[in-house]
Design an enzyme around this catalytic site. Structure first.
Site, PDB file in Angstrom:
ATOM      1  CG  ASN A 160      42.709  31.868  51.428  1.00  0.00           C
ATOM      2  OD1 ASN A 160      42.816  32.416  52.519  1.00  0.00           O
ATOM      3  ND2 ASN A 160      43.450  30.842  51.072  1.00  0.00           N
ATOM      4  CD  GLN A 188      40.189  34.114  47.294  1.00  0.00           C
ATOM      5  OE1 GLN A 188      39.145  34.078  46.627  1.00  0.00           O
ATOM      6  NE2 GLN A 188      41.236  33.354  47.009  1.00  0.00           N
ATOM      7  CB  SER A 208      45.396  39.029  43.083  1.00  0.00           C
ATOM      8  OG  SER A 208      46.032  38.154  42.191  1.00  0.00           O
ATOM      9  CG  HIS A 210      45.185  34.893  39.688  1.00  0.00           C
ATOM     10  ND1 HIS A 210      44.984  33.616  40.142  1.00  0.00           N
ATOM     11  CD2 HIS A 210      45.994  35.483  40.575  1.00  0.00           C
ATOM     12  CE1 HIS A 210      45.672  33.445  41.265  1.00  0.00           C
ATOM     13  NE2 HIS A 210      46.296  34.567  41.554  1.00  0.00           N
ATOM     14  CB  THR A 243      59.724  47.501  30.635  1.00  0.00           C
ATOM     15  OG1 THR A 243      61.016  47.879  30.176  1.00  0.00           O
ATOM     16  CG2 THR A 243      58.653  48.221  29.863  1.00  0.00           C
ATOM     17  CB  CYS A 330      49.436  28.602  48.397  1.00  0.00           C
ATOM     18  SG  CYS A 330      48.321  28.976  49.735  1.00  0.00           S
TER      19      CYS A 330
END
Ligand code: PLP
Length: 389
Positions: A160, A188, A208, A210, A243, A330
């Site tokens: 990444n 990635q 992922s 996004h 849910t 991060c």
């Protein structure tokens, strides 16, 4: 000359991507028409929502060559990684002996943190797998670790920070010939390179939304069909105690569907734009170094270093014009050195002068030209300021 303020250019697509408008349309449609609870078994609204979840499982599975029944939705790749590691720990060969994990030194924080938590609890012992100056994994070290006994191999599909791609098919072969499970963090890489999870025997693989023009807060753990992940609730394959996030799940499914269809055209175009940007910058900025494996990296990655210029000084000059980063999202909020660049053995001044640029499918040729100009001007300005001290 126009006085209209130019929109800043977004080249931080490793941190997150712009959501494709077609994905947004599908999410909106789900929220306005598919609002039943997929766990409601008593009416058609529940059935409709449940069908959407199953369809999304199929799209995720198709993108990475997985089995739809092995797709477990999570809040993102971090949770998928935790789930995989927790599963490997609780199903380890001997309950009273810690899981023996071989871990590449350049894994994402999500993997390092999940492993370190298990290590602190005495559930895991780690063998570190070194990388070279280009962040390439030492396969001989992996083979000898496996020969001496490893239960789980954790290697990312693409780094990444510097974008280096890993030979995951070969790594999975080495792992499986030693009877080890394998966790591939494909966060990635999924949607950018072809992956065949079942054919390659990948026990656990993470994606992922996004990172591939889908929504945030949704991801998936994809396991081999013989792996059984248990949930504390419900009949649908989604973590959490309530849910399932149907709009997010459907958005992830649509993002995966679009990547399957479009990756093959998009990726070479993005690589050409990246190469052009790299050439422009190398020809205008003296002392610039390119990090990572230039012959085998993500097509949208460009990782650079300048030994004589602190990266934060350059980024401060670019803030309103060009969005790039000094490192992983991060850790870039925290002023700590990159464990990736450190593991690669990069000199301290190259680490302090590191820039991560991430193009995307929405990046235009005009943006590439302007970004090169902004970046070169910011470096020149910073150098002038340093010389004047
Ligand atoms: N793994 C890698 C390689 C990543 O780049 C990231 C995010 O940057 C993650 C895991 C965590 O992903 P998420 O934001 O979906 O939790």
């Amino acid at each position: 000359m126009s006085n209209v303020e130019e929109k800043p250019i977004y080249l931080d697509n490793h941190a997150s991507t712009q959501v494709d408008p077609r994905v947004v349309a599908v999410i909106l449609h789900t929220m306005t028409t598919g609002y039943g609870n997929p766990n409601s078994v008593d009416h058609v609204f529940g059935d409709m929502a449940a069908k959407m979840v199953v369809a999304a499982q199929c799209e995720v599975a198709k993108l990475i060559g997985g089995d739809p029944d092995g797709v477990h939705f999570t809040t993102g790749a971090s949770e998928a990684i935790q789930l995989a590691i927790a599963h490997a720990v609780s199903n380890r060969p001997h309950r009273d002996i810690p899981l023996r994990v071989a871990l590449s030194a350049v894994e994402h924080r999500a993997v390092l943190d999940a492993i370190s938590l298990q290590e602190d609890n005495g559930n895991v012992v780690v063998t570190w797998l070194p990388v070279d100056n280009f962040a390439r994994l030492d396969l001989e070290a992996l083979k000898s670790a496996c020969a001496s006994g490893i239960d789980l191999v954790c290697v990312m599909a693409a780094n990444n920070e510097v974008g280096t791609l890993y030979p995951i098919e070969q790594i999975a072969q080495i792992a499986s010939s030693a009877n080890a499970s394998i966790l591939i963090d494909a966060t990635q890489a999924a949607g950018h390179i072809p992956i065949f999870a079942v054919d390659w025997g990948i026990t656990y693989l993470t994606v992922s939304g996004h990172k591939m023009y889908g929504p945030k807060g949704i991801g998936a753990l994809v396991t081999l069909p013989n792996i059984s992940i248990r949930y504390s609730h419900g009949r649908l394959r989604s973590t959490g105690n309530g849910t399932p996030n149907v709009p997010g799940i459907v958005g992830l499914g649509e993002a995966c569907r679009l990547r399957q269809m479009e990756m093959i055209q998009d990726e070479p175009r993005i690589a050409a734009q990246r190469n052009h940007l790299e050439a422009l910058l190398l020809s205008t900025i003296s002392g610039l170094e390119v990090n990572g494996d230039r012959s085998n990296r993500l097509s949208h990655n460009l990782h650079l270093s300048l030994p004589d210029v602190p990266n934060d000084a350059v980024l401060a000059r670019l803030r309103n014009r060009l969005a790039i980063s000094t490192g992983a999202a991060c850790t870039s909020a925290v002023d700590t050195p990159s464990h990736v660049l450190n593991a690669m053995g990069l000199a301290e001044e190259l680490q302090n002068g590191a820039f991560r640029i991430g193009l995307g499918k929405f990046t235009t040729d005009d943006e590439i030209e302007r970004a090169a100009g902004y970046f070169a001007a910011a470096v020149e300005d910073t150098r002038r300021a340093i010389a004047a001290i």
